[in-house]
Design a protein around this motif. Sequence first.
Motif, PDB file in Angstrom:
ATOM      1  N   ASP A  45      -2.893   3.867   3.273  1.00 28.81           N
ATOM      2  CA  ASP A  45      -2.540   5.281   3.411  1.00 28.81           C
ATOM      3  C   ASP A  45      -3.771   6.153   3.633  1.00 28.81           C
ATOM      4  OD1 ASP A  45       0.178   4.771   3.117  1.00 28.81           O
ATOM      5  OD2 ASP A  45       0.145   5.110   0.951  1.00 28.81           O
ATOM      6  N   GLU A  46      -4.851   5.818   2.938  1.00 31.26           N
ATOM      7  CA  GLU A  46      -6.073   6.608   3.079  1.00 31.26           C
ATOM      8  C   GLU A  46      -6.678   6.447   4.468  1.00 31.26           C
ATOM      9  OE1 GLU A  46     -10.277   7.438   0.755  1.00 31.26           O
ATOM     10  OE2 GLU A  46      -9.323   5.489   0.499  1.00 31.26           O
ATOM     11  N   TRP A  47      -6.818   5.206   4.953  1.00 31.95           N
ATOM     12  CA  TRP A  47      -7.466   5.071   6.254  1.00 31.95           C
ATOM     13  C   TRP A  47      -6.608   5.607   7.382  1.00 31.95           C
ATOM     14  CZ3 TRP A  47      -5.144   1.721   9.626  1.00 31.95           C
ATOM     15  CH2 TRP A  47      -4.673   0.485   9.208  1.00 31.95           C
TER      16      TRP A  47
ATOM     17  N   ARG B  37      -4.596   8.251   7.124  1.00 34.95           N
ATOM     18  CA  ARG B  37      -4.780   9.708   7.023  1.00 34.95           C
ATOM     19  C   ARG B  37      -6.124  10.135   7.603  1.00 34.95           C
ATOM     20  NH1 ARG B  37      -7.604  12.610   3.611  1.00 34.95           N
ATOM     21  NH2 ARG B  37      -7.847  10.918   2.114  1.00 34.95           N
ATOM     22  N   LEU B  38      -7.174   9.425   7.249  1.00 37.45           N
ATOM     23  CA  LEU B  38      -8.509   9.799   7.712  1.00 37.45           C
ATOM     24  C   LEU B  38      -8.683   9.597   9.225  1.00 37.45           C
ATOM     25  CD1 LEU B  38     -10.544   8.498   4.662  1.00 37.45           C
ATOM     26  CD2 LEU B  38     -10.139  10.890   5.306  1.00 37.45           C
TER      27      LEU B  38
ATOM     28  N   ARG C 105     -10.731   0.844   1.677  1.00 35.47           N
ATOM     29  CA  ARG C 105      -9.766   1.946   1.559  1.00 35.47           C
ATOM     30  C   ARG C 105      -8.357   1.361   1.558  1.00 35.47           C
ATOM     31  NH1 ARG C 105     -12.110   6.010   6.267  1.00 35.47           N
ATOM     32  NH2 ARG C 105     -13.861   6.816   5.068  1.00 35.47           N
ATOM     33  N   ASP C 106      -7.441   2.064   0.898  1.00 34.38           N
ATOM     34  CA  ASP C 106      -6.064   1.605   1.008  1.00 34.38           C
ATOM     35  C   ASP C 106      -5.496   2.106   2.339  1.00 34.38           C
ATOM     36  OD1 ASP C 106      -4.726   4.190   0.692  1.00 34.38           O
ATOM     37  OD2 ASP C 106      -5.134   4.042  -1.449  1.00 34.38           O
TER      38      ASP C 106
END
Length: 99
Positions: free
Chosen positions: A35-37, A39-40, A32-33
Amino acid sequence: MTIEHDYFRPREAPASLLYDAFQEEAKHRKGRDVDEWIRLELEAVHRAAVTYAEQHGLHAPTMEQVAAAERYARGSADYGSKWALVLSQKMSAINNTER
């Protein structure tokens, strides 16, 4: 079989539950990039906090409160633990002032 002990894991709920939610989501960082991880992980901790708060009569934090606790914990050796403890204190403190 070796049992691994996590010395940073808080011992009491809700901090332990919030820490576990973060740790479980953090296992999926690979691929994952950033920003994605991030956010999650925020979403996972927020879901856990809201669910716990609803079940135990505590303040359900907003996503911004979850994010603020995470920002506060950044740079700490015990990042996940600090995040969970700060957020759980916020959940209890707001509830106590409403009584």
